[in-house]
Design a protein around this motif. Sequence first.
Motif, PDB file in Angstrom:
ATOM      1  N   ALA A 120      -9.151  24.812  13.774  1.00 43.85           N
ATOM      2  CA  ALA A 120      -8.222  24.168  12.842  1.00 43.85           C
ATOM      3  C   ALA A 120      -8.867  24.017  11.462  1.00 43.85           C
ATOM      4  N   ILE A 121     -10.127  23.660  11.443  1.00 43.04           N
ATOM      5  CA  ILE A 121     -10.837  23.514  10.166  1.00 43.04           C
ATOM      6  C   ILE A 121     -10.946  24.865   9.462  1.00 43.04           C
ATOM      7  N   VAL A 122     -11.240  25.911  10.212  1.00 41.99           N
ATOM      8  CA  VAL A 122     -11.314  27.254   9.626  1.00 41.99           C
ATOM      9  C   VAL A 122      -9.970  27.636   9.021  1.00 41.99           C
ATOM     10  N   ILE A 123      -8.888  27.365   9.720  1.00 43.29           N
ATOM     11  CA  ILE A 123      -7.550  27.705   9.216  1.00 43.29           C
ATOM     12  C   ILE A 123      -7.255  26.963   7.912  1.00 43.29           C
ATOM     13  N   VAL A 124      -7.547  25.673   7.876  1.00 40.60           N
ATOM     14  CA  VAL A 124      -7.277  24.879   6.674  1.00 40.60           C
ATOM     15  C   VAL A 124      -8.116  25.372   5.496  1.00 40.60           C
ATOM     16  N   VAL A 125      -9.407  25.574   5.724  1.00 36.91           N
ATOM     17  CA  VAL A 125     -10.298  25.995   4.641  1.00 36.91           C
ATOM     18  C   VAL A 125      -9.925  27.383   4.133  1.00 36.91           C
ATOM     19  N   LEU A 126      -9.681  28.325   5.028  1.00 35.38           N
ATOM     20  CA  LEU A 126      -9.305  29.670   4.588  1.00 35.38           C
ATOM     21  C   LEU A 126      -7.951  29.686   3.884  1.00 35.38           C
ATOM     22  N   SER A 127      -7.019  28.889   4.365  1.00 33.08           N
ATOM     23  CA  SER A 127      -5.711  28.811   3.701  1.00 33.08           C
ATOM     24  C   SER A 127      -5.864  28.306   2.278  1.00 33.08           C
ATOM     25  N   ALA A 128      -6.665  27.268   2.102  1.00 33.42           N
ATOM     26  CA  ALA A 128      -6.903  26.731   0.757  1.00 33.42           C
ATOM     27  C   ALA A 128      -7.612  27.759  -0.123  1.00 33.42           C
ATOM     28  N   PHE A 129      -8.595  28.439   0.427  1.00 37.86           N
ATOM     29  CA  PHE A 129      -9.331  29.444  -0.343  1.00 37.86           C
ATOM     30  C   PHE A 129      -8.421  30.584  -0.789  1.00 37.86           C
ATOM     31  N   ILE A 130      -7.637  31.121   0.131  1.00 34.88           N
ATOM     32  CA  ILE A 130      -6.752  32.244  -0.192  1.00 34.88           C
ATOM     33  C   ILE A 130      -5.720  31.829  -1.238  1.00 34.88           C
ATOM     34  N   THR A 131      -5.187  30.628  -1.094  1.00 33.11           N
ATOM     35  CA  THR A 131      -4.217  30.129  -2.064  1.00 33.11           C
ATOM     36  C   THR A 131      -4.867  29.945  -3.428  1.00 33.11           C
ATOM     37  N   TYR A 132      -6.006  29.268  -3.463  1.00 32.59           N
ATOM     38  CA  TYR A 132      -6.704  28.990  -4.721  1.00 32.59           C
ATOM     39  C   TYR A 132      -7.131  30.287  -5.424  1.00 32.59           C
ATOM     40  N   ALA A 133      -7.602  31.276  -4.641  1.00 28.99           N
ATOM     41  CA  ALA A 133      -8.080  32.533  -5.218  1.00 28.99           C
ATOM     42  C   ALA A 133      -6.945  33.484  -5.584  1.00 28.99           C
ATOM     43  N   GLY A 134      -5.717  33.107  -5.263  1.00 32.44           N
ATOM     44  CA  GLY A 134      -4.578  33.957  -5.587  1.00 32.44           C
ATOM     45  C   GLY A 134      -4.527  35.227  -4.750  1.00 32.44           C
ATOM     46  N   LYS A 135      -5.027  35.156  -3.538  1.00 32.59           N
ATOM     47  CA  LYS A 135      -5.083  36.337  -2.665  1.00 32.59           C
ATOM     48  C   LYS A 135      -3.947  36.385  -1.647  1.00 32.59           C
TER      49      LYS A 135
END
Length: 144
Positions: free
Chosen positions: A43-58
């Motif tokens: 769950a933590i991996v999903i949240v962190v990666l979701s935030a990263f992908i969103t923030y990085a515009g990917k």
Amino acid sequence: MVHSSAWLYWALLSAVFAALTAIFAKLGVQNIDSDLATLIRTAIVIVVLSAFITYAGKWSNPLKLPLRTWLFLGLSGLATGASWVCYFRALKMGAASQVAPVDKLSLVLVAIFAFTFLGERLSLREWCGILMISGGVLLFAFKR
């Protein structure tokens, strides 16, 4: 421009984070069921990666990906989940200094699978390295 050795930088960082994963996970599974610990980690991996992908515009629409991509990413996800469940159970029962090296037997299996299924060819020198890794895993797994 990406240098041809850029992969090494990321691979070394991966090794550092994998080592920290073993230590943090061993501490984290002490008073909790290993399967629940795996779920929390996921769950933590999903949240962190979701935030990263969103923030990085990917972000892009995953529904537009080819079926073949979905198939192999799905299989990879299933294999990852199975690996994590087994890894956390092993950490719950065994010493991190033994579990993590045995887990790295995956290096040997990747070389064998890449040769068998992807047609990748390793030199004699590289196969010798794979054999040495295998020997090191056995030394750690059966230490006294």
